[in-house]
Design a protein around this motif. Structure first.
Motif, mmCIF file in Angstrom:
data_model
loop_
_atom_site.group_PDB
_atom_site.id
_atom_site.type_symbol
_atom_site.label_atom_id
_atom_site.label_comp_id
_atom_site.label_asym_id
_atom_site.label_seq_id
_atom_site.Cartn_x
_atom_site.Cartn_y
_atom_site.Cartn_z
ATOM 1 N N ILE A 1 87.945 -26.825 28.250
ATOM 2 C CA ILE A 1 87.096 -28.006 28.382
ATOM 3 C C ILE A 1 87.848 -29.267 27.976
ATOM 4 N N GLU A 2 88.403 -29.262 26.778
ATOM 5 C CA GLU A 2 89.196 -30.394 26.306
ATOM 6 C C GLU A 2 90.539 -29.851 25.858
ATOM 7 N N LEU A 3 91.429 -29.650 26.810
ATOM 8 C CA LEU A 3 92.713 -29.027 26.507
ATOM 9 C C LEU A 3 93.494 -29.845 25.483
ATOM 10 N N GLY A 4 93.998 -29.160 24.475
ATOM 11 C CA GLY A 4 94.782 -29.820 23.448
ATOM 12 C C GLY A 4 93.958 -30.343 22.291
ATOM 13 N N ALA A 5 92.623 -30.160 22.360
ATOM 14 C CA ALA A 5 91.765 -30.676 21.288
ATOM 15 C C ALA A 5 92.083 -30.022 19.947
ATOM 16 N N GLY A 6 92.598 -28.787 19.968
ATOM 17 C CA GLY A 6 92.899 -28.086 18.721
ATOM 18 C C GLY A 6 94.332 -28.267 18.248
ATOM 19 N N PHE A 7 95.098 -29.133 18.906
ATOM 20 C CA PHE A 7 96.486 -29.349 18.509
ATOM 21 C C PHE A 7 96.580 -30.284 17.302
ATOM 22 N N ASP A 8 97.637 -30.074 16.515
ATOM 23 C CA ASP A 8 97.988 -30.994 15.436
ATOM 24 C C ASP A 8 99.116 -31.864 15.982
ATOM 25 N N MET A 9 98.851 -33.146 16.145
ATOM 26 C CA MET A 9 99.799 -34.044 16.809
ATOM 27 C C MET A 9 101.117 -34.198 16.049
ATOM 28 N N ASP A 10 101.110 -33.882 14.749
ATOM 29 C CA ASP A 10 102.337 -34.027 13.957
ATOM 30 C C ASP A 10 103.212 -32.782 14.005
ATOM 31 N N LEU A 11 102.679 -31.692 14.522
ATOM 32 C CA LEU A 11 103.462 -30.460 14.646
ATOM 33 C C LEU A 11 104.194 -30.421 15.974
ATOM 34 N N THR A 12 105.227 -29.603 16.025
ATOM 35 C CA THR A 12 105.991 -29.460 17.263
ATOM 36 C C THR A 12 105.230 -28.605 18.270
ATOM 37 N N ALA A 13 105.737 -28.588 19.499
ATOM 38 C CA ALA A 13 105.115 -27.761 20.538
ATOM 39 C C ALA A 13 105.144 -26.293 20.131
ATOM 40 N N ARG A 14 106.273 -25.852 19.577
ATOM 41 C CA ARG A 14 106.387 -24.447 19.147
ATOM 42 C C ARG A 14 105.339 -24.122 18.088
ATOM 43 N N LEU B 1 85.610 -17.530 32.129
ATOM 44 C CA LEU B 1 86.499 -18.688 32.097
ATOM 45 C C LEU B 1 85.672 -19.940 32.380
ATOM 46 N N ILE B 2 85.742 -20.915 31.473
ATOM 47 C CA ILE B 2 85.015 -22.172 31.631
ATOM 48 C C ILE B 2 86.040 -23.280 31.834
ATOM 49 N N VAL B 3 85.971 -23.942 32.969
ATOM 50 C CA VAL B 3 87.004 -24.901 33.358
ATOM 51 C C VAL B 3 86.376 -26.260 33.652
ATOM 52 N N ASP B 4 86.850 -27.286 32.945
ATOM 53 C CA ASP B 4 86.332 -28.638 33.154
ATOM 54 C C ASP B 4 87.455 -29.567 33.586
ATOM 55 N N GLU B 5 87.594 -29.730 34.889
ATOM 56 C CA GLU B 5 88.486 -30.745 35.460
ATOM 57 C C GLU B 5 89.892 -30.710 34.891
ATOM 58 N N ILE B 6 90.468 -29.490 34.752
ATOM 59 C CA ILE B 6 91.807 -29.429 34.161
ATOM 60 C C ILE B 6 92.888 -29.126 35.200
ATOM 61 N N LEU B 7 92.491 -28.793 36.426
ATOM 62 C CA LEU B 7 93.507 -28.485 37.434
ATOM 63 C C LEU B 7 94.131 -29.739 38.035
ATOM 64 N N SER B 8 93.699 -30.905 37.556
ATOM 65 C CA SER B 8 94.255 -32.159 38.068
ATOM 66 C C SER B 8 95.308 -32.734 37.132
ATOM 67 N N LEU C 1 82.995 -20.508 35.512
ATOM 68 C CA LEU C 1 82.107 -21.656 35.640
ATOM 69 C C LEU C 1 83.024 -22.874 35.693
ATOM 70 N N TYR C 2 82.985 -23.601 36.818
ATOM 71 C CA TYR C 2 84.036 -24.562 37.137
ATOM 72 C C TYR C 2 83.452 -25.934 37.479
ATOM 73 N N VAL C 3 83.936 -26.962 36.770
ATOM 74 C CA VAL C 3 83.559 -28.343 37.062
ATOM 75 C C VAL C 3 84.762 -29.071 37.638
ATOM 76 N N SER C 4 84.547 -29.775 38.729
ATOM 77 C CA SER C 4 85.621 -30.589 39.306
ATOM 78 C C SER C 4 85.022 -31.725 40.122
ATOM 79 N N HIS C 5 85.728 -32.847 40.142
ATOM 80 C CA HIS C 5 85.325 -33.953 41.005
ATOM 81 C C HIS C 5 85.853 -33.740 42.428
ATOM 82 N N SER C 6 86.676 -32.731 42.606
ATOM 83 C CA SER C 6 87.220 -32.441 43.933
ATOM 84 C C SER C 6 86.297 -31.465 44.658
#
Length: 261
Positions: free
Chosen positions: A106-119, A181-188, A213-218
């Motif tokens: 739904i909100e990809l990356g919402a659980g990331f810590d911006m100060d940590l590295t990608a790894r 799988l719940i998908v909110d406009e992330i394939l764009s 369950l898929y949401v898209s503006h396309s």
């Protein structure tokens, strides 16, 4: 259990948009010393508050393996409904039942810590999603390869573009095949090549029997991927039916072709 993966029964969701105005520290102390006055102000404030019903009496059922699209204009209640299915929000009224493991994109990356590295964020995000450290270690190379971020693993995520964050989050989220799988406009997100790869990954999950369950503006994407479509209009279901039929009715209604903007 019945042959149902997701069931919504008269789901309604209310948000309170009222904002108290004219507050001061002095007035706060006065109210604190006068409980009756404080209660009276609270009651008056609650009556004056704006109530917004994002969803009203929404009911539907989704069977195993179905791919169901959600369409509607901005503010129709699509994202709110996805969050209720995912368990992020609890409906004000009605019930939502979902059976099986859920992967909410739904909100990809919402659980990331911006100060940590990608790894570091691969392991952090995996832990948030309930994966063990040993499992993430076994899938680490696969996650990195899919994200195509091999050269940025030791870079703090705060330096990533929104597309790079979404790619990393998508790669972690789809490392297992969930039952729902719940998908909110992330394939764009990302460039065209990554968009195509993300769509192919989702198609492989669909072919494996995942309920989506898929949401898209396309509208083109909705027609391509979905079996059925739920059209939301101002928080209410306007129509449910085959993807082609409902999408055609929707595009005729809004007077566009291809998108709902």
């Amino acid at each position: 259990m019945e042959d149902i993966m997701i069931r919504a029964r008269d789901v309604s969701m209310r948000f309170n948009l009222g904002i108290e105005k004219g507050f001061s520290i002095k007035q706060g102390f006065v109210d604190l010393l006068d409980p009756k006055k404080r209660r009276a102000k609270k009651e008056a404030r609650e009556k004056a508050n704006n109530e917004f019903w994002a969803l009203s009496d929404v009911s539907f059922e989704i069977r195993p393996g179905e791919v169901v699209g959600l369409i509607g204009s901005n503010g129709a209640g699509k994202s709110t409904l996805l969050k209720i299915v995912a368990g992020v929000l609890k409906p004000t009224k009605g019930t939502m039942e979902a059976y099986g493991t859920i992967c909410p994109m739904i909100e990809l990356g919402a659980g990331f810590d911006m100060d940590l590295t990608a790894r570091e964020n691969i392991f952090l995000n995996g832990a948030v999603m309930g994966y063990s450290k040993s499992f993430i270690e076994s899938k680490y190379d696969e996650i990195v390869a899919f994200s195509e971020l091999q050269d940025f693993l030791e870079v703090p995520v705060r330096n990533f573009s929104s597309g790079m964050i979404a790619r990393l989050a998508f790669s972690v989220a789809t490392i297992v095949d969930p039952e729902i799988l719940i998908v909110d406009e992330i394939l764009s997100v990302g460039d065209l090549a990554f968009q195509q790869k993300s769509e192919e990954k989702m198609l492989s999950m669909i072919q494996g029997g995942t309920t989506v369950l898929y949401v898209s503006h396309s509208i083109a994407s909705i027609k391509k991927l979905c079996d059925r479509v739920i059209w939301l209009d101002h928080g209410r279901i306007r129509e449910v039916g085959s993807a082609n039929t409902v999408c055609t009715h929707y595009t005729d209604y809004v007077g566009v072709t291809g998108t709902d903007d």
